[in-house]
Design a protein around this motif. Sequence first.
Motif, PDB file in Angstrom:
ATOM      1  N   ASN A  13     -21.527 -22.586  -6.213  1.00 32.70           N
ATOM      2  CA  ASN A  13     -22.662 -23.122  -5.457  1.00 32.70           C
ATOM      3  C   ASN A  13     -23.311 -21.980  -4.687  1.00 32.70           C
ATOM      4  OD1 ASN A  13     -24.507 -24.571  -4.031  1.00 32.70           O
ATOM      5  ND2 ASN A  13     -23.034 -25.933  -3.036  1.00 32.70           N
ATOM      6  N   CYS A  58     -23.507 -22.342  -0.876  1.00 27.91           N
ATOM      7  CA  CYS A  58     -22.272 -22.660  -0.168  1.00 27.91           C
ATOM      8  C   CYS A  58     -22.182 -21.907   1.156  1.00 27.91           C
ATOM      9  CB  CYS A  58     -21.066 -22.331  -1.051  1.00 27.91           C
ATOM     10  SG  CYS A  58     -19.466 -22.718  -0.300  1.00 27.91           S
ATOM     11  N   SER A  79     -24.034 -23.683   4.061  1.00 27.50           N
ATOM     12  CA  SER A  79     -23.734 -25.087   4.363  1.00 27.50           C
ATOM     13  C   SER A  79     -22.544 -25.172   5.292  1.00 27.50           C
ATOM     14  CB  SER A  79     -23.434 -25.858   3.071  1.00 27.50           C
ATOM     15  OG  SER A  79     -24.523 -25.786   2.188  1.00 27.50           O
ATOM     16  N   CYS A 132     -19.071 -26.597   6.258  1.00 23.69           N
ATOM     17  CA  CYS A 132     -17.958 -27.071   5.439  1.00 23.69           C
ATOM     18  C   CYS A 132     -17.643 -28.531   5.720  1.00 23.69           C
ATOM     19  CB  CYS A 132     -16.724 -26.203   5.695  1.00 23.69           C
ATOM     20  SG  CYS A 132     -16.924 -24.500   5.096  1.00 23.69           S
ATOM     21  N   THR A 135     -19.648 -30.883   6.651  1.00 28.93           N
ATOM     22  CA  THR A 135     -20.695 -31.702   6.026  1.00 28.93           C
ATOM     23  C   THR A 135     -20.465 -31.804   4.523  1.00 28.93           C
ATOM     24  OG1 THR A 135     -22.264 -30.990   7.718  1.00 28.93           O
ATOM     25  CG2 THR A 135     -23.173 -31.959   5.703  1.00 28.93           C
ATOM     26  N   CYS A 136     -20.074 -30.693   3.911  1.00 23.73           N
ATOM     27  CA  CYS A 136     -19.806 -30.697   2.469  1.00 23.73           C
ATOM     28  C   CYS A 136     -18.613 -31.582   2.147  1.00 23.73           C
ATOM     29  CB  CYS A 136     -19.558 -29.266   1.994  1.00 23.73           C
ATOM     30  SG  CYS A 136     -19.372 -29.115   0.209  1.00 23.73           S
ATOM     31  N   THR A 149     -19.416 -35.365   2.408  1.00 19.52           N
ATOM     32  CA  THR A 149     -20.415 -35.881   1.473  1.00 19.52           C
ATOM     33  C   THR A 149     -19.760 -36.181   0.131  1.00 19.52           C
ATOM     34  OG1 THR A 149     -22.110 -34.546   2.548  1.00 19.52           O
ATOM     35  CG2 THR A 149     -22.638 -35.455   0.379  1.00 19.52           C
ATOM     36  N   GLU A 183     -30.303 -30.538  -3.735  1.00 15.98           N
ATOM     37  CA  GLU A 183     -30.437 -29.539  -2.678  1.00 15.98           C
ATOM     38  C   GLU A 183     -31.240 -28.379  -3.231  1.00 15.98           C
ATOM     39  OE1 GLU A 183     -26.573 -28.487  -1.408  1.00 15.98           O
ATOM     40  OE2 GLU A 183     -25.989 -30.552  -0.852  1.00 15.98           O
ATOM     41  N   VAL A 196     -26.043 -31.118  -6.882  1.00 12.31           N
ATOM     42  CA  VAL A 196     -24.664 -30.858  -6.497  1.00 12.31           C
ATOM     43  C   VAL A 196     -23.886 -32.184  -6.528  1.00 12.31           C
ATOM     44  CG1 VAL A 196     -23.128 -29.921  -4.735  1.00 12.31           C
ATOM     45  CG2 VAL A 196     -25.412 -28.947  -5.051  1.00 12.31           C
ATOM     46  N   ARG A 215     -20.193 -33.719  -5.423  1.00 13.02           N
ATOM     47  CA  ARG A 215     -19.051 -33.425  -4.543  1.00 13.02           C
ATOM     48  C   ARG A 215     -17.997 -34.524  -4.689  1.00 13.02           C
ATOM     49  NH1 ARG A 215     -23.501 -31.850  -1.353  1.00 13.02           N
ATOM     50  NH2 ARG A 215     -23.440 -29.646  -0.762  1.00 13.02           N
ATOM     51  N   THR A 273     -16.568 -29.190  -5.898  1.00 12.34           N
ATOM     52  CA  THR A 273     -18.022 -29.215  -6.030  1.00 12.34           C
ATOM     53  C   THR A 273     -18.426 -28.706  -7.403  1.00 12.34           C
ATOM     54  OG1 THR A 273     -18.237 -28.789  -3.661  1.00 12.34           O
ATOM     55  CG2 THR A 273     -20.189 -28.448  -5.014  1.00 12.34           C
ATOM     56  N   THR A 286     -22.032 -27.682  -9.466  1.00 13.60           N
ATOM     57  CA  THR A 286     -23.446 -27.380  -9.235  1.00 13.60           C
ATOM     58  C   THR A 286     -24.168 -27.264 -10.572  1.00 13.60           C
ATOM     59  OG1 THR A 286     -22.803 -26.140  -7.260  1.00 13.60           O
ATOM     60  CG2 THR A 286     -25.049 -25.829  -8.093  1.00 13.60           C
TER      61      THR A 286
END
Length: 616
Positions: free
Chosen positions: A316, A319, A322, A324, A326-327, A330, A336, A341, A343, A357, A359
């Motif tokens: 990604n 990455c 972003s 972590c 939040t990733c 999600t 994005e 993406v 997840r 993840t 991508t």
Amino acid sequence: MLNRIRQSIVYRIGILMLLTVLVALSSMVASYVISDAAENDAAAVNLAGSLRAMSYRLSATAPSGDIAATRALENEVTERLQRVLSISDFSASDNLRAAHNYRKVMDSWEEEIRPLLESITSGRSSMDSLQLATRLEPFIYDVDTLVFDYQTIAEEKISLLRLVQLGSLFAIVVLVYLSLYILHRSVEQPLKQLTNRSLSIAQGNFKQNRLEIDSDDELGVLARTINYMSDEIHATHRDLAHRVELKTAQLQKSHKALDFQYRLARRISEGPLTGAELGQWLGEFANVADISNLDLCLMTPEGELPYEHLVQGLGNALCHSSECRTCVSTCGPSDEEQQRVYRFPLEVDKRNYGVLTCTLPRGESLNDEQQQRLATFADSVTAAIAINEREAQERRVALLDERAIIARELHDSLAQSLSYLKIQVTRLNRTNRSEQVDKTKVKEIITELKEGLDSSYRQLRELLTTFRLQIGPGGLRNILEQSILAYREQHPQITILLDYQLDEVPLSPHEEIHLLQLVREASQNAVYHSQGDMVQIGMTQTDNHSVSVHIRDNGIGISSSPEKRNHFGMSIMQERASNLNGKLHICRREEGGTEVQFSFVPQYARERELVWRDAV
């Protein structure tokens, strides 16, 4: 009519057969009519021909004066002329040449010849035979002409009959030829093609040797139907073959994916995965699932940043920018900037261990199967981490339990001995501080101190032996035999017997450990405190699947009021019995000695009883 003939072979052949029958019937009818018409032609020729002979007879009879014979001949000629007319197929008034010649002969006879003959016979005229014959020559010539006419008529009828028969024969031959030609072209050749095509279809050849039958009849319809059917079946087979290829490819991919999941699950069951191994598994998963650009971030449940970030492909690109948390929080696909993406959080029991993840470029997406495989891989990684964490927690708990056991053993043995020694030291100090030292009492205290130290040392060695015990491949029976062998070496004067009948009972490790410690504790008490020379250890299973254990000795027996140091370790054994949910009973034997009885229901029997209750 023409459309019917063109569209039906049966109708076409039927028409030809009908025409053939009609021609044959017409020929037969015409032959019958002509032969019927020519039936009297020969008689007419004979009758006409006989008139010439009678004319010559009259030329000889009339001049002789024989009136009766002459009149008889005249009547015979007249009668024969009338019979000729009656059997002829024309009337006297017809315009035919034969009818004209007949009228000429009849008129010559009635108007010239007969009156002449009557004149001669009556004597009115005199004429000899030669003269009369000369006079009859024209009449005889006319009769010859009439005979020739009848002969001509008969020949014409025969010619007509011959022509009709030849024409019928030709028509029948033509119709038979047309029938054979139509059968050959419209039936035999199409049937041959249909047969060959049917054999090809039976052999599975649906594309080659198409039927080239261009007709509107039944065989043409059948040929077009077979061609259409062959095309449809060929298309179906081709589509099925393509589907089989696709399904085979999918099954091969599924097989590779299942094999990958099986090997990963087996590896997870063998022990914890390191970061390097996870990287290898991530790369293999990308090849199996045909997915690139994967990120695997591993985090502790309390951490904010990943302690391990594994990348497959380009990963990604966003990455680094972003957050972590939040990733991790999600789930599912999201767009994005210029990429899409997917997840998959590594989460179990509300504990999050990171995120997987995938991508893709903007506009592309994963199919359901790829998403399922990603979710399965994420679950496998989560299970591996959770299993590692659970095993670590179990090891910590086991270590704490072991330390608690060690502390309890130390408290129940060395701590009590040291407390006793401390009391003796206090007594010794008091004795020394007194003005008059009682040497006998001091000696007694020193002796007790020595005995206490010896007892503590012995207990320490026994504790070390107990802590070093491990249940190996031989199970509980093997470790009991080893312990009894050690007792026999340390105390050869004591006979120790083992009756082990639990070979068919599947005891859990927890049950084996507590059962071993309980038997060892009771055996030690019997060896060191019973003052007997025999110890019997028995372990059996009763009818209700409970395990029964007894340790008997032939010593002095248990006291009704145990001493202060609790030599028999009753409290320790009671605690072990409660850990197994069993019942412990210690009593004096009537025949002498002490018996420790313990019984409990193993875990497998309790679980089976629960299953039976649920079934009922």
